[in-house]
Design a protein around this motif. Structure first.
Motif, PDB file in Angstrom:
ATOM      1  N   MET A  40       0.835  -1.175   0.000  1.00  0.00           N
ATOM      2  CA  MET A  40       0.000   0.000   0.000  1.00  0.00           C
ATOM      3  C   MET A  40       0.886   1.246   0.000  1.00  0.00           C
ATOM      4  O   MET A  40       1.940   1.257   0.598  1.00  0.00           O
ATOM      5  N   ARG A  41       0.430   2.280  -0.676  1.00  0.00           N
ATOM      6  CA  ARG A  41       1.190   3.532  -0.773  1.00  0.00           C
ATOM      7  C   ARG A  41       0.663   4.535   0.251  1.00  0.00           C
ATOM      8  O   ARG A  41      -0.540   4.660   0.440  1.00  0.00           O
ATOM      9  N   LYS A  42       1.597   5.259   0.853  1.00  0.00           N
ATOM     10  CA  LYS A  42       1.214   6.258   1.835  1.00  0.00           C
ATOM     11  C   LYS A  42       2.015   7.529   1.588  1.00  0.00           C
ATOM     12  O   LYS A  42       3.234   7.472   1.431  1.00  0.00           O
ATOM     13  N   GLU A  43       1.330   8.680   1.543  1.00  0.00           N
ATOM     14  CA  GLU A  43       2.025   9.951   1.394  1.00  0.00           C
ATOM     15  C   GLU A  43       2.465  10.451   2.767  1.00  0.00           C
ATOM     16  O   GLU A  43       1.693  10.468   3.713  1.00  0.00           O
ATOM     17  N   ILE A  98       6.312   9.378  -1.183  1.00  0.00           N
ATOM     18  CA  ILE A  98       5.512   8.153  -1.143  1.00  0.00           C
ATOM     19  C   ILE A  98       6.306   7.042  -0.466  1.00  0.00           C
ATOM     20  O   ILE A  98       7.449   6.770  -0.827  1.00  0.00           O
ATOM     21  N   VAL A  99       5.667   6.411   0.498  1.00  0.00           N
ATOM     22  CA  VAL A  99       6.251   5.258   1.181  1.00  0.00           C
ATOM     23  C   VAL A  99       5.411   4.039   0.814  1.00  0.00           C
ATOM     24  O   VAL A  99       4.179   4.094   0.857  1.00  0.00           O
ATOM     25  N   GLU A 100       6.075   2.978   0.434  1.00  0.00           N
ATOM     26  CA  GLU A 100       5.384   1.710   0.175  1.00  0.00           C
ATOM     27  C   GLU A 100       5.343   0.946   1.502  1.00  0.00           C
ATOM     28  O   GLU A 100       6.367   0.703   2.122  1.00  0.00           O
ATOM     29  N   THR A 101       4.126   0.615   1.949  1.00  0.00           N
ATOM     30  CA  THR A 101       3.987  -0.090   3.210  1.00  0.00           C
ATOM     31  C   THR A 101       3.417  -1.470   2.983  1.00  0.00           C
ATOM     32  O   THR A 101       2.669  -1.710   2.035  1.00  0.00           O
ATOM     33  N   ASP A 102       3.774  -2.379   3.849  1.00  0.00           N
ATOM     34  CA  ASP A 102       3.211  -3.727   3.844  1.00  0.00           C
ATOM     35  C   ASP A 102       2.197  -3.764   4.973  1.00  0.00           C
ATOM     36  O   ASP A 102       2.557  -3.942   6.132  1.00  0.00           O
ATOM     37  N   ASP A 103       0.935  -3.546   4.633  1.00  0.00           N
ATOM     38  CA  ASP A 103      -0.085  -3.437   5.679  1.00  0.00           C
ATOM     39  C   ASP A 103      -0.742  -4.764   6.037  1.00  0.00           C
ATOM     40  O   ASP A 103      -1.711  -4.801   6.777  1.00  0.00           O
ATOM     41  N   GLY A 104      -0.235  -5.854   5.473  1.00  0.00           N
ATOM     42  CA  GLY A 104      -0.766  -7.169   5.818  1.00  0.00           C
ATOM     43  C   GLY A 104      -2.002  -7.569   5.039  1.00  0.00           C
ATOM     44  O   GLY A 104      -2.599  -8.585   5.329  1.00  0.00           O
ATOM     45  N   ASP A 105      -2.424  -6.774   4.079  1.00  0.00           N
ATOM     46  CA  ASP A 105      -3.610  -7.100   3.295  1.00  0.00           C
ATOM     47  C   ASP A 105      -3.274  -7.774   1.977  1.00  0.00           C
ATOM     48  O   ASP A 105      -3.923  -7.568   0.970  1.00  0.00           O
ATOM     49  N   ASP A 106      -2.251  -8.588   1.958  1.00  0.00           N
ATOM     50  CA  ASP A 106      -1.824  -9.270   0.740  1.00  0.00           C
ATOM     51  C   ASP A 106      -2.856 -10.326   0.357  1.00  0.00           C
ATOM     52  O   ASP A 106      -3.184 -11.213   1.150  1.00  0.00           O
ATOM     53  N   GLU A 107      -3.387 -10.217  -0.837  1.00  0.00           N
ATOM     54  CA  GLU A 107      -4.410 -11.152  -1.310  1.00  0.00           C
ATOM     55  C   GLU A 107      -3.899 -12.572  -1.463  1.00  0.00           C
ATOM     56  O   GLU A 107      -4.660 -13.508  -1.498  1.00  0.00           O
ATOM     57  N   ASN A 108      -2.585 -12.752  -1.567  1.00  0.00           N
ATOM     58  CA  ASN A 108      -2.016 -14.071  -1.805  1.00  0.00           C
ATOM     59  C   ASN A 108      -1.764 -14.847  -0.528  1.00  0.00           C
ATOM     60  O   ASN A 108      -1.300 -15.954  -0.563  1.00  0.00           O
TER      61      ASN A 108
END
Length: 84
Positions: free
Chosen positions: A1-4, A73-83
């Motif tokens: 997920m992207r976060k500003e 922009i920061v790319e975050t791993d929010d745990g919502d990975d569909e895989n």
């Protein structure tokens, strides 16, 4: 997920990051940019002054421009990975 995030929290160590900025036509842009401190600019050669330090990006394949980003922009791993 992207976060500003606010631009004042962005790394200023010369690493390349995605920034958000507004051009002369009030168009919102996202670009890869790099903060260039005055000492780094002078080390590369040429005549630089304090007005040259700041965020730089390529606006086309050959042209660089100093910009005033408002966020990065920061790319975050929010745990919502569909895989998962």
């Amino acid at each position: 997920m992207r976060k500003e995030m606010p631009i004042d929290s962005a790394p200023m160590d010369g690493s390349k990051i995605t920034v958000v900025w507004t051009d002369d036509d009030d168009q919102r842009n996202e670009s890869i940019a790099q903060y260039r401190a005055l000492d780094r600019l002078r080390a590369s050669g040429g005549q630089w002054d304090e007005n040259d330090a700041g965020w730089w990006t390529f606006i086309d394949s050959r042209t660089q421009r100093r910009i005033e980003p408002t966020a990065w922009i920061v790319e975050t791993d929010d745990g919502d990975d569909e895989n998962d």
